[in-house]
Design a protein around this motif. Structure first.
Motif, PDB file in Angstrom:
ATOM      1  N   UNK A  92       0.796  -1.222   0.000  1.00  0.00           N
ATOM      2  CA  UNK A  92       0.000   0.000   0.000  1.00  0.00           C
ATOM      3  C   UNK A  92       0.827   1.269   0.000  1.00  0.00           C
ATOM      4  N   UNK A  93       2.141   1.151   0.143  1.00  0.00           N
ATOM      5  CA  UNK A  93       2.996   2.330   0.085  1.00  0.00           C
ATOM      6  C   UNK A  93       3.168   2.797  -1.347  1.00  0.00           C
ATOM      7  N   UNK A  94       3.544   4.034  -1.526  1.00  0.00           N
ATOM      8  CA  UNK A  94       3.796   4.599  -2.854  1.00  0.00           C
ATOM      9  C   UNK A  94       5.248   4.994  -2.976  1.00  0.00           C
ATOM     10  N   UNK A  95       5.720   5.036  -4.233  1.00  0.00           N
ATOM     11  CA  UNK A  95       7.111   5.374  -4.509  1.00  0.00           C
ATOM     12  C   UNK A  95       7.163   6.310  -5.706  1.00  0.00           C
ATOM     13  N   UNK A  96       8.057   7.279  -5.663  1.00  0.00           N
ATOM     14  CA  UNK A  96       8.339   8.149  -6.809  1.00  0.00           C
ATOM     15  C   UNK A  96       9.849   8.339  -6.869  1.00  0.00           C
ATOM     16  N   UNK A  97      10.420   8.098  -8.043  1.00  0.00           N
ATOM     17  CA  UNK A  97      11.863   8.249  -8.172  1.00  0.00           C
ATOM     18  C   UNK A  97      12.334   8.047  -9.586  1.00  0.00           C
ATOM     19  N   UNK A  98      13.603   7.654  -9.704  1.00  0.00           N
ATOM     20  CA  UNK A  98      14.136   7.429 -11.041  1.00  0.00           C
ATOM     21  C   UNK A  98      15.088   6.255 -11.068  1.00  0.00           C
ATOM     22  N   UNK A  99      15.205   5.721 -12.272  1.00  0.00           N
ATOM     23  CA  UNK A  99      16.105   4.610 -12.561  1.00  0.00           C
ATOM     24  C   UNK A  99      17.218   5.150 -13.441  1.00  0.00           C
ATOM     25  N   UNK A 100      18.459   4.859 -13.070  1.00  0.00           N
ATOM     26  CA  UNK A 100      19.614   5.224 -13.898  1.00  0.00           C
ATOM     27  C   UNK A 100      20.344   3.946 -14.287  1.00  0.00           C
ATOM     28  N   UNK A 101      20.745   3.884 -15.540  1.00  0.00           N
ATOM     29  CA  UNK A 101      21.490   2.730 -16.044  1.00  0.00           C
ATOM     30  C   UNK A 101      22.808   3.232 -16.612  1.00  0.00           C
ATOM     31  N   UNK A 102      23.895   2.558 -16.228  1.00  0.00           N
ATOM     32  CA  UNK A 102      25.227   2.897 -16.739  1.00  0.00           C
ATOM     33  C   UNK A 102      25.872   1.614 -17.235  1.00  0.00           C
ATOM     34  N   UNK A 103      26.469   1.690 -18.414  1.00  0.00           N
ATOM     35  CA  UNK A 103      27.154   0.521 -18.978  1.00  0.00           C
ATOM     36  C   UNK A 103      28.556   0.915 -19.427  1.00  0.00           C
ATOM     37  N   UNK A 104      29.473   0.002 -19.158  1.00  0.00           N
ATOM     38  CA  UNK A 104      30.836   0.146 -19.661  1.00  0.00           C
ATOM     39  C   UNK A 104      31.282  -1.234 -20.114  1.00  0.00           C
ATOM     40  N   UNK A 105      31.567  -1.372 -21.396  1.00  0.00           N
ATOM     41  CA  UNK A 105      31.955  -2.679 -21.929  1.00  0.00           C
ATOM     42  C   UNK A 105      30.857  -3.694 -21.697  1.00  0.00           C
ATOM     43  N   UNK A 106      31.207  -4.797 -21.060  1.00  0.00           N
ATOM     44  CA  UNK A 106      30.244  -5.868 -20.816  1.00  0.00           C
ATOM     45  C   UNK A 106      29.608  -5.813 -19.430  1.00  0.00           C
ATOM     46  N   UNK A 107      29.674  -4.659 -18.769  1.00  0.00           N
ATOM     47  CA  UNK A 107      29.090  -4.536 -17.431  1.00  0.00           C
ATOM     48  C   UNK A 107      28.023  -3.457 -17.417  1.00  0.00           C
ATOM     49  N   UNK A 108      26.979  -3.723 -16.646  1.00  0.00           N
ATOM     50  CA  UNK A 108      25.825  -2.847 -16.599  1.00  0.00           C
ATOM     51  C   UNK A 108      25.379  -2.664 -15.145  1.00  0.00           C
ATOM     52  N   UNK A 109      25.104  -1.427 -14.750  1.00  0.00           N
ATOM     53  CA  UNK A 109      24.600  -1.143 -13.402  1.00  0.00           C
ATOM     54  C   UNK A 109      23.251  -0.450 -13.507  1.00  0.00           C
ATOM     55  N   UNK A 110      22.321  -0.881 -12.663  1.00  0.00           N
ATOM     56  CA  UNK A 110      21.001  -0.263 -12.568  1.00  0.00           C
ATOM     57  C   UNK A 110      20.854   0.277 -11.142  1.00  0.00           C
ATOM     58  N   UNK A 111      20.600   1.576 -11.027  1.00  0.00           N
ATOM     59  CA  UNK A 111      20.381   2.202  -9.719  1.00  0.00           C
ATOM     60  C   UNK A 111      18.988   2.820  -9.705  1.00  0.00           C
ATOM     61  N   UNK A 112      18.315   2.660  -8.572  1.00  0.00           N
ATOM     62  CA  UNK A 112      16.985   3.247  -8.399  1.00  0.00           C
ATOM     63  C   UNK A 112      17.019   4.070  -7.111  1.00  0.00           C
ATOM     64  N   UNK A 113      16.540   5.311  -7.207  1.00  0.00           N
ATOM     65  CA  UNK A 113      16.502   6.183  -6.032  1.00  0.00           C
ATOM     66  C   UNK A 113      15.187   6.953  -6.029  1.00  0.00           C
ATOM     67  N   UNK A 114      14.625   7.134  -4.864  1.00  0.00           N
ATOM     68  CA  UNK A 114      13.418   7.945  -4.764  1.00  0.00           C
ATOM     69  C   UNK A 114      12.879   7.973  -3.355  1.00  0.00           C
ATOM     70  N   UNK A 115      11.626   8.360  -3.261  1.00  0.00           N
ATOM     71  CA  UNK A 115      10.948   8.524  -1.968  1.00  0.00           C
ATOM     72  C   UNK A 115       9.720   7.633  -1.921  1.00  0.00           C
TER      73      UNK A 115
END
Length: 139
Positions: free
Chosen positions: A97-120
């Motif tokens: 029942x909680x709500x979330x608002x934020x953003x997803x950032x994706x960074x890739x270098x070569x064969x590696x990928x990172x996904x970060x999510x931040x918000x409230x």
């Protein structure tokens, strides 16, 4: 083949997710791209239970729309796994029942990928607090 991810790829994705203004976000994306990284950002929000379904789709969309990955099963699979890892950190103790608002950032270098999510997130405006999740995966 790169066996270890670049030392700061997760940190870079987190910094990008933490940006507060469009100008700050664009500046950081330019810096990353000039250093040979691929990156993208998208917004996400809604009921925490709903987010469990939306995060993977949003992350894949951000990757495809920003040419971070090719539309192949192998590359989409990597995004899904990094997103799942980030989602676990973000929503592990989120109340139903909680709500979330934020953003997803994706960074890739070569064969590696990172996904970060931040918000409230909050169940009520007076209980609003920050949440973060991070996932890193080999493509």
């Amino acid at each position: 083949m790169e066996m270890l991810p670049p030392a700061n790829i997760g940190k870079m994705a987190l910094f990008l997710a933490l940006t507060s203004t469009a100008e700050e976000e664009e500046k950081l994306k330019r810096e990353y791209k000039e250093s040979g990284y691929l990156c993208g950002v998208t917004g996400i929000g809604g009921d925490c239970d709903e987010l469990k379904r939306k995060i993977n789709i949003a992350a894949i969309g951000a990757c495809l729309n920003n040419n971070i990955i090719n539309k192949t099963p192998k590359e989409i699979h990597a995004v899904i796994h990094a997103s799942l890892e980030a989602k676990e950190g973000l929503l592990l103790s989120a109340p139903s029942g909680g709500n979330f608002a934020g953003k997803i950032a994706v960074v890739r270098y070569g064969d590696w990928l990172a996904v970060a999510i931040y918000g409230h997130s909050a169940m009520h405006a007076m209980t609003n607090h920050e949440r973060v999740g991070l996932g890193i995966m080999h493509v």
